[in-house]
Scaffold this active site. Structure first.
Site, PDB file in Angstrom:
ATOM      1  N   ALA A  40      31.392   6.883  41.853  1.00 28.52           N
ATOM      2  CA  ALA A  40      32.810   7.254  41.729  1.00 28.52           C
ATOM      3  C   ALA A  40      33.465   6.567  40.538  1.00 28.52           C
ATOM      4  CB  ALA A  40      33.549   6.900  43.015  1.00 28.52           C
ATOM      5  N   GLY A  41      32.992   5.365  40.180  1.00 24.81           N
ATOM      6  CA  GLY A  41      33.576   4.657  39.049  1.00 24.81           C
ATOM      7  C   GLY A  41      33.351   5.382  37.737  1.00 24.81           C
TER       8      GLY A  41
ATOM      9  N   ASP B  91      22.683   8.833  29.937  1.00 24.29           N
ATOM     10  CA  ASP B  91      21.568   7.928  30.172  1.00 24.29           C
ATOM     11  C   ASP B  91      21.763   6.751  29.233  1.00 24.29           C
ATOM     12  OD1 ASP B  91      19.192   7.160  31.486  1.00 24.29           O
ATOM     13  OD2 ASP B  91      18.010   7.731  29.743  1.00 24.29           O
TER      14      ASP B  91
END
Length: 211
Positions: free
Chosen positions: A22-23, A83
């Site tokens: 969620a961050g 990534d």
């Protein structure tokens, strides 16, 4: 598979971030809002039936694209994936894409950090340069793709310091600072982080491809 809102299909301006963190969603949402982009950003947890993608690429960009394309195909919505990892100059850019599993088991931050410090134990300060790298990819259901990158340059401490962040944050000291990334506040870290740089570079790409 597409969520419904008020009996109507979800907005075509929906953008999905390939994460269940969620961050990360909050961070990218704030960046898009600051760029005045009206996008309905959600995380991958909005599509629980979509499986996680194996990161089989050999670069950060390849792994980000694999995840973004898989999510875009599965949901029919534009998708973003990132990534990232630590690249140590004296190790030829390693751990790189293997950062999260450097010690052999994925996500064991303590073991990864301990192994890295052991490998660099006899390396002098002037040769301990490194950077965090992040590739962020945007993919559309029709196969269109864009990749942007961000970096956070620094040097590696001999011993960890700080309790914030995760991964290699306790040993990377950003250039121009006397603290490690783990000693920065979340706001300070987001302002200079490799992912923050990549996400901010992605905002004009979102504007270009999503209108």
């Amino acid at each position: 598979m597409q969520p419904q809102t008020g009996g109507r299909p979800a907005s075509t301006r929906r953008l999905i971030l390939a994460t269940r963190n969620a961050g990360k969603v909050t961070e990218l949402r704030a960046i898009l809002e600051a760029a005045d982009l009206d996008v309905d950003l959600v995380g991958a947890d909005a599509y629980p039936d979509v499986p996680d993608v194996k990161e089989t690429g050999v670069t950060f960009a390849e792994n980000a694209l694999l995840k973004a394309h898989a999510l875009a195909r599965a949901t029919g919505h534009p998708a973003v994936a990132d990534d990232s990892g630590l690249c140590v100059d004296v190790l030829g850019g390693a751990p790189g894409i293997f950062s999260a599993r450097w010690a052999g088991r994925h996500g064991d931050d303590q073991a990864n950090l301990a192994l890295l410090l052991a490998q660099l134990s006899d390396i002098a300060d002037e040769h301990r340069t490194a950077h965090f790298a992040c590739a962020a990819a945007l993919a559309l259901p029709d196969g269109t793709e864009r990749v942007v990158e961000g970096r956070l340059e620094g040097t590696l401490r001999h011993t960890p310091a700080g309790t914030g962040g995760f991964g290699y944050d306790p040993v990377l000291q950003p250039l121009g600072d006397t603290r490690t990334c783990a000693e920065l506040t979340p706001t300070e870290k987001n302002a200079i982080s490799h992912r923050g740089h990549a996400f901010r570079a992605l905002a004009p790409v979102v504007r270009e491809l999503l209108g």
